[in-house]
Design a protein around this motif. Structure first.
Motif, PDB file in Angstrom:
ATOM      1  N   ASP A   7      -0.627   8.183   6.241  1.00 62.88           N
ATOM      2  CA  ASP A   7      -2.082   8.027   6.178  1.00 62.88           C
ATOM      3  C   ASP A   7      -2.608   7.370   7.447  1.00 62.88           C
ATOM      4  OD1 ASP A   7      -1.555   5.306   5.959  1.00 62.88           O
ATOM      5  OD2 ASP A   7      -2.421   5.077   3.959  1.00 62.88           O
TER       6      ASP A   7
ATOM      7  N   HIS B 110       0.815  -1.226   0.000  1.00 63.15           N
ATOM      8  CA  HIS B 110       0.000   0.000   0.000  1.00 63.15           C
ATOM      9  C   HIS B 110       0.850   1.278   0.000  1.00 63.15           C
ATOM     10  CE1 HIS B 110      -3.684   2.275   0.919  1.00 63.15           C
ATOM     11  NE2 HIS B 110      -2.932   2.992   1.733  1.00 63.15           N
TER      12      HIS B 110
ATOM     13  N   ASP C  70      -6.206   7.242  -1.094  1.00 63.67           N
ATOM     14  CA  ASP C  70      -6.069   5.870  -1.581  1.00 63.67           C
ATOM     15  C   ASP C  70      -6.460   5.706  -3.046  1.00 63.67           C
ATOM     16  OD1 ASP C  70      -5.051   5.047   0.802  1.00 63.67           O
ATOM     17  OD2 ASP C  70      -6.985   4.479   1.630  1.00 63.67           O
TER      18      ASP C  70
END
Ligand code: FE2
Length: 601
Positions: free
Chosen positions: A151, A128, A346
């Motif tokens: 994040d 990610h 995202d």
């Protein structure tokens, strides 16, 4: 070489197509299925990025998925083993999600209307945060830069720092679950009664109304550590002990409360979401949270500079959407050039995963810089005309709504210069204009193609927009789009902000002239508009300057409590169901009588 990037089963599901090293399309699923922040599989987006690209599903060479169930696995296992049985639900949820990620080839084939065995693409899982970092660095103009992804969480990590050089990202370090600056911000956002997914904007907009009276207390909730790291005081959170209920399917994501009851001992009872009061103590907590978040953000960035000695930085991750903090980077760190990708959340990981495969896996050279965010669907003049005709002919707006046509609407087709002149004349008369042009933006901000524009000089414009269309918290600011070459005349800083991800102070002499876009702390979240990347929007603002002497317009997203409109029918629907005065759909202009008396009332 065709690479499809996918962000699936995570907030803001999205797809992106990279063809021969260039980003040719990127779209969020929410714009197509109309479910805000949709976290399911981006099947419509995957189909949409291929359509018009000349790439058939069977011609996709690689599929890059922006998560890797195997990443940081040893940490996940260790953490889970240390936990009590109450944690099993979280483990189960996680395993279910892993299973979904593993079944992606079937989901993709079904979405693209082919058999899974017909897809010859090789699938890659990209961690990610590596996807976030790639989404910033590989599309930046930098050959070498410090990189930060920050994040809530993704693949068990909340913060990753790296040095980007050419085709490589050298990872420097990670901050792992359960510590997270994003979760700190989200937790306090929830504490203030903003419980929906993605409402951090509301706290950021509220912060300037408050005082830093809770800073000392909030410094007990998140603390800086040596080496540019940080940690949460876990007593104030429950994500690590009980897990947070997440609804992560095809609808809008829902997230349970991540703060623990102990936070009320520190700050007093949480705000009731129904409480009509936003200010006073609540604004003070918002302000203090922004202060403490910035302390952590600049602690991380300054250490990154100290370690790398680089003056360029590329940022991504949900916290890189904190435009107030971004706007202070030049004052509070030694970094001199900043690149924040427009879909820093995202959604942008679909781009990042694709470019990671393009460069770091396949070792293909870089030949692309993301200079604009207009990567979504566009519509021809004939398609726009057909949508208008359908709306007018049927007396309603087809499948996206049941709002009737207003017989007072006039429809005309204008040449560019006449269109700009007429739109600006309407704006200066206090009218609200839907401005739908070209290809849709990627990322959370409307950047002049799916925008509502209005006169920034009018003190009453915020109220007019809220009464007629936006119906949002009255304290929240509206943003300006300024001619890039004139930004320094209006703002105290002139570093470009093409994606509306920087907040700068409005120059003192301009503040009184621009009440509709000057926030209570004299700032504005500006978009700098260049003729090279959006000639039509630049021409519109230039015409506004010609008529008024002011080189900017107020810009807010084209929607009403829904994802930003994607196609002309949705724009017509929004126009008809709100009290927007004018709609410019490409070169088509719709005007109607709007009841000024209702505004006065
Ligand atoms: Fe993320």
């Amino acid at each position: 070489m065709n690479i499809l990037g996918i962000n699936a089963f995570h907030g803001d599901a999205s797809a992106a197509l990279v063809k021969d090293g260039e980003l040719v399309a990127a779209i969020e699923e929410e714009r197509l299925n109309r479910r805000k922040h949709c976290a399911g599989f981006p099947g419509l987006a995957a189909k949409a990025v291929l359509s018009g690209s000349g790439v058939a599903p069977t011609e996709i060479d690689h599929v890059a998925v922006s998560r890797d169930p195997k990443a940081n696995l040893h940490k996940k296992i260790l953490f889970t083993l240390q936990k009590r049985p109450s944690f099993t639900k979280l483990v189960k949820d996680r395993l279910a999600n892993v299973a979904k990620v593993r079944g992606l080839d079937d989901a993709l084939a079904a979405a693209l209307g082919v058999q899974a065995k017909q897809l010859r693409a090789k699938f890659h899982n990209v961690e990610h945060h590596k996807s976030h970092l790639s989404s910033a660095f590989f599309v930046s103009p930098f050959d070498e830069a410090a990189c930060l992804s920050i994040d809530g969480f993704g693949d068990f990590v909340s913060n990753m720092r790296a040095v980007g050089r050419g085709l490589d990202l050298e990872i420097l370090d990670r901050v792992e679950f359960p510590h997270s600056a994003g979760l700190f911000y989200t937790g306090i956002t929830q504490f203030l009664g903003f419980h929906k997914f993605g409402e951090e904007w509301k706290m950021m907009g509220l912060a300037p109304y408050g005082k830093p009276t809770y800073v000392e207390k909030l410094r007990q909730v998140i603390r800086p550590l040596d080496g540019g790291r940080f940690e949460l005081n876990l007593d104030y959170f429950r994500h690590h002990s009980e897990g947070i209920e997440m609804t992560w399917d095809d609808g809008s994501p829902q997230m349970g409360l991540c703060f623990s009851p102990k936070l009320a001992e520190l700050l007093g009872p949480a705000r009731d979401p129904e409480d009509p009061e936003f200010f006073g103590k609540w604004a003070d907590i918002a302000h203090s949270t922004q202060v403490v978040f910035e302390e952590i953000f600049f602690h991380v960035l300054n250490d990154l500079h100290a370690r790398t000695k680089l003056t360029k930085v590329a940022l991504a991750g949900g916290c890189a959407l904190n435009s107030v903090a971004n706007g202070k980077i030049f004052e509070r760190t030694p970094f001199r050039e900043v690149f924040v990708q427009p879909a820093a959340g995202d959604n942008g990981t679909a781009i990042g995963a694709a470019f990671f495969v393009e460069h770091s896996v396949l070792r293909r050279p870089r030949n692309f810089v993301m200079r604009h965010a207009y990567t979504g669907p566009g519509f021809t003049d004939a398609e726009v005309a057909a949508a208008i005709e359908s709306a007018r002919g049927n007396g309603s707006v087809g499948s996206v709504g049941s709002v009737g046509w207003d017989p007072t609407i006039s429809v005309r087709h204008l040449e560019d210069a006449d269109l700009y002149r007429e739109v600006v004349t309407a704006m200066t008369a206090g009218k609200v204009v839907g401005w739908f042009q070209g290809k849709m933006e990627f990322g959370p901000r409307a950047l002049g193609n799916r925008s509502i524009v209005a006169d920034p000089r009018r003190a009453d414009m915020k109220d007019i927009l809220n009464k007629r269309i936006k119906h949002r918290e009255t304290y929240r600011p509206f943003a300006p789009s300024v001619l890039e070459e004139k930004a320094a005349e209006v703002f105290e800083r002139s570093e470009p902000s093409p994606f509306m991800l920087m907040v700068y102070k409005v120059k003192e002499a301009m503040r009184a002239k621009l009440p509709a876009i000057t926030h209570v702390d004299n700032t504005g979240r500006l978009q700098t508009v260049s003729a090279a990347t959006n000639p039509r929007y630049h021409a519109l603002i230039s015409e506004f300057e010609r008529q008024t002497g002011v080189p900017l317009v107020l810009n807010t997203s084209f929607n009403e409590h829904e994802p930003i409109v994607a196609n002309p029918t949705e724009a017509l629907n929004c126009y008809l169901k709100t009290r927007m005065d004018v709609l410019a759909l490409g070169n088509w202009i719709l005007t109607r009588q709007v009841q000024a008396d209702v505004d006065a009332a």
